[in-house]
Design an enzyme around this catalytic site. Structure first.
Site, short mmCIF file in Angstrom:
data_model
loop_
_atom_site.label_atom_id
_atom_site.label_comp_id
_atom_site.label_asym_id
_atom_site.label_seq_id
_atom_site.Cartn_x
_atom_site.Cartn_y
_atom_site.Cartn_z
N GLN A 10 0.83 -1.20 0.00
CA GLN A 10 0.00 0.00 0.00
C GLN A 10 0.87 1.25 0.00
O GLN A 10 2.06 1.19 0.29
CB GLN A 10 -0.90 0.00 1.25
CG GLN A 10 -0.12 -0.16 2.55
CD GLN A 10 -0.94 -0.83 3.66
OE1 GLN A 10 -2.15 -0.80 3.65
NE2 GLN A 10 -0.23 -1.42 4.63
N HIS A 45 -8.24 3.63 20.06
CA HIS A 45 -7.41 2.61 20.73
C HIS A 45 -7.94 2.25 22.11
O HIS A 45 -7.87 1.09 22.52
CB HIS A 45 -5.95 3.07 20.77
CG HIS A 45 -5.33 3.08 19.39
ND1 HIS A 45 -4.72 4.18 18.85
CD2 HIS A 45 -5.30 2.12 18.43
CE1 HIS A 45 -4.31 3.89 17.61
NE2 HIS A 45 -4.65 2.65 17.34
N ASP A 65 -7.64 -5.14 14.34
CA ASP A 65 -7.46 -3.71 14.10
C ASP A 65 -7.16 -3.54 12.62
O ASP A 65 -6.07 -3.16 12.22
CB ASP A 65 -6.30 -3.22 14.97
CG ASP A 65 -6.02 -1.74 14.80
OD1 ASP A 65 -6.83 -1.04 14.18
OD2 ASP A 65 -4.97 -1.29 15.29
N THR A 104 -7.64 -2.44 8.45
CA THR A 104 -8.03 -1.35 7.58
C THR A 104 -9.43 -1.67 7.03
O THR A 104 -10.10 -2.58 7.52
CB THR A 104 -7.01 -1.19 6.44
OG1 THR A 104 -6.84 -2.47 5.82
CG2 THR A 104 -5.66 -0.71 6.97
N PRO A 136 -5.45 -4.48 1.30
CA PRO A 136 -4.78 -5.51 2.11
C PRO A 136 -5.64 -6.07 3.25
O PRO A 136 -5.42 -7.18 3.70
CB PRO A 136 -3.57 -4.77 2.70
CG PRO A 136 -3.41 -3.52 1.92
CD PRO A 136 -4.71 -3.21 1.27
#
Lengths: 283, 283
Positions: free
Chosen positions: B31, B62, B155, B157, B162
């Site tokens: 990426q 987070h 966590d 994308t 990806p």
């Protein structure tokens, strides 16, 4: 052709919406009024270039500013609505058969006229026989009223321009006086995220805390307002917004909503720690 | 000079941040990676032009993806974190003394390298001795694991590029298998507001519901993500995210947070009606 409406959420952040066409634009005595049509949000209204509402997400704001106090107070009959020229709060309020009278005080007649014409989805109940529209400054209107309302909804613009007076200590004090002994005031309370909004939010909170016995803040996700994290103030002489929530009674009314639920009601008062801290700093 | 980073939240909505300067830009095997510095948000990381985190609001994401499951499961010792190359989840997890081992599986070594260099506030605990970093495809990594983890944090994308494999039924099934009998999986779950995001959210939810006994969704206000209304999935074999919240035990740990509180924990699961409906449609 590309046509974009852009609002600066801060001097360093821009939010832009692709516009199909501008439907209306004029300068009233008080402010510039624009209505646009867009693919993503449907029609939307701006005042002095600031987003007031879009057809796509106005239900969130209007449900949250109306149903939260209505699900707490056991018998709202007389309501004062300040601002709200778009009619969204009136639309939600007139769904309650128990409401007998609504005084709506909007400073700018042209906003009401424009919304009647271009935003019928929010302005659709302005002709309800229980509604009296007063074209006056809200700050002045409440000065002369005492022990009159069960609920006051302050649907103001931001704390500058025509809405400035609706964030003053004098105004909140007069709202207190205009309420009955178990009355509730709810107001749009700005946002905690960007610094200038947070300062405005703290200032409003400080003044409300000084005027009311109970003062709590709740939140909603409103994507077209700066940061999407918007707050409302709940101030009251008697009722606690969560402990006095009457979920059974409200659900018995059978009102259908798209954002508000009585479960979400309690959750909306559970604020992030940094927001609690900002509020505590001025309490 | 004016320099603006712009992300299209939909083809008709743009969100723009004024940039001081671009600190880094490269194309990895997977990426395009960029780091910018800005006045409003501090440093921020984008992957393929999509906002991953900003220094100003990363604490919200987070904290909410980490502390919610940690306050429910009574004894998390072994954790699998998938994605999370920026280190933010690891930073929060390593605050718990009870956590004995963390496998972090990140497909792109360059993301980790860049975050170590440019985002030390999130990457600050990647060298904790309990952390093993595996540069692998998360989808492949979980295939070979059984009955190993108390907690899996996905966590990822977005569900294209990806991260696509991390939204498949095969992946969720393998996570189920990789968890112990009282294990919890938490994942970033997209947003309910814009149509494409809502479809992705529904698809993920449907697949998780098919794999896990308990599957609930919770929300947070994340201003730099599309609409600012972001969701997380909580999936579990045994623990209910609200009924099994152990607020006393979590507060006894004395961890300071800026967004998460145990009161907010329960509130975060009280979703707007339209979001509940979107979820019910696929359950």
């Amino acid at each position: 052709m590309e046509l974009w409406f852009t609002e600066r959420h801060t001097s360093n952040v821009k939010f832009s919406i692709r516009v199909d066409r501008q439907l209306y634009s004029a300068q009233s005595e008080f402010q510039r009024i624009d209505v646009f049509d867009s693919k993503e949000f449907g029609r939307f209204l701006t005042l002095d270039g600031y987003m007031m509402l879009t057809e796509k997400d106005e239900f969130i704001y209007h449900e949250m500013i109306t149903h939260v106090p209505m699900a707490v107070h056991p018998g709202v009959k007389r309501v004062l609505v300040i601002g709200a020229g778009d009619g969204g709060v009136i639309r939600e309020l007139t769904r309650y058969h128990g409401v007998e009278h609504i005084d709506m005080v909007e400073i700018d007649p042209l906003v009401v006229e424009v919304c009647r014409k271009y935003l019928p989805r929010t302005a659709c109940r302005l002709d309800d026989p229980r509604v009296s529209i007063h074209y006056e400054d809200g700050l002045k209107f409440v000065r002369s009223v005492e022990n009159e309302y069960d609920l006051i909804i302050v649907d103001s613009t931001d704390p500058f321009g025509p809405g400035e007076g609706l964030f003053t200590k004098e105004f909140y004090g007069n709202c207190y006086k205009a309420l009955r002994e178990d009355g509730i005031m709810v107001n749009q309370h700005e946002s905690p995220f960007y610094e200038d909004d947070a300062v405005a939010m703290q200032r409003a909170h400080k003044r409300i805390v000084e005027s009311f016995d109970i003062s709590r803040v709740y939140q909603a996700h409103i994507p077209t307002y700066p940061s999407g994290h918007w707050l409302f103030g709940f101030a009251s002489k008697k009722y606690h917004p969560v402990r006095n929530l009457n979920a059974v009674a409200w659900n018995m009314l059978g009102l259908s909503t798209r954002y508000y639920t009585t479960q979400l009601h309690a959750g909306a008062f559970a604020l992030p720690y940094y927001v609690e801290e900002l509020l505590r700093d001025v309490e």
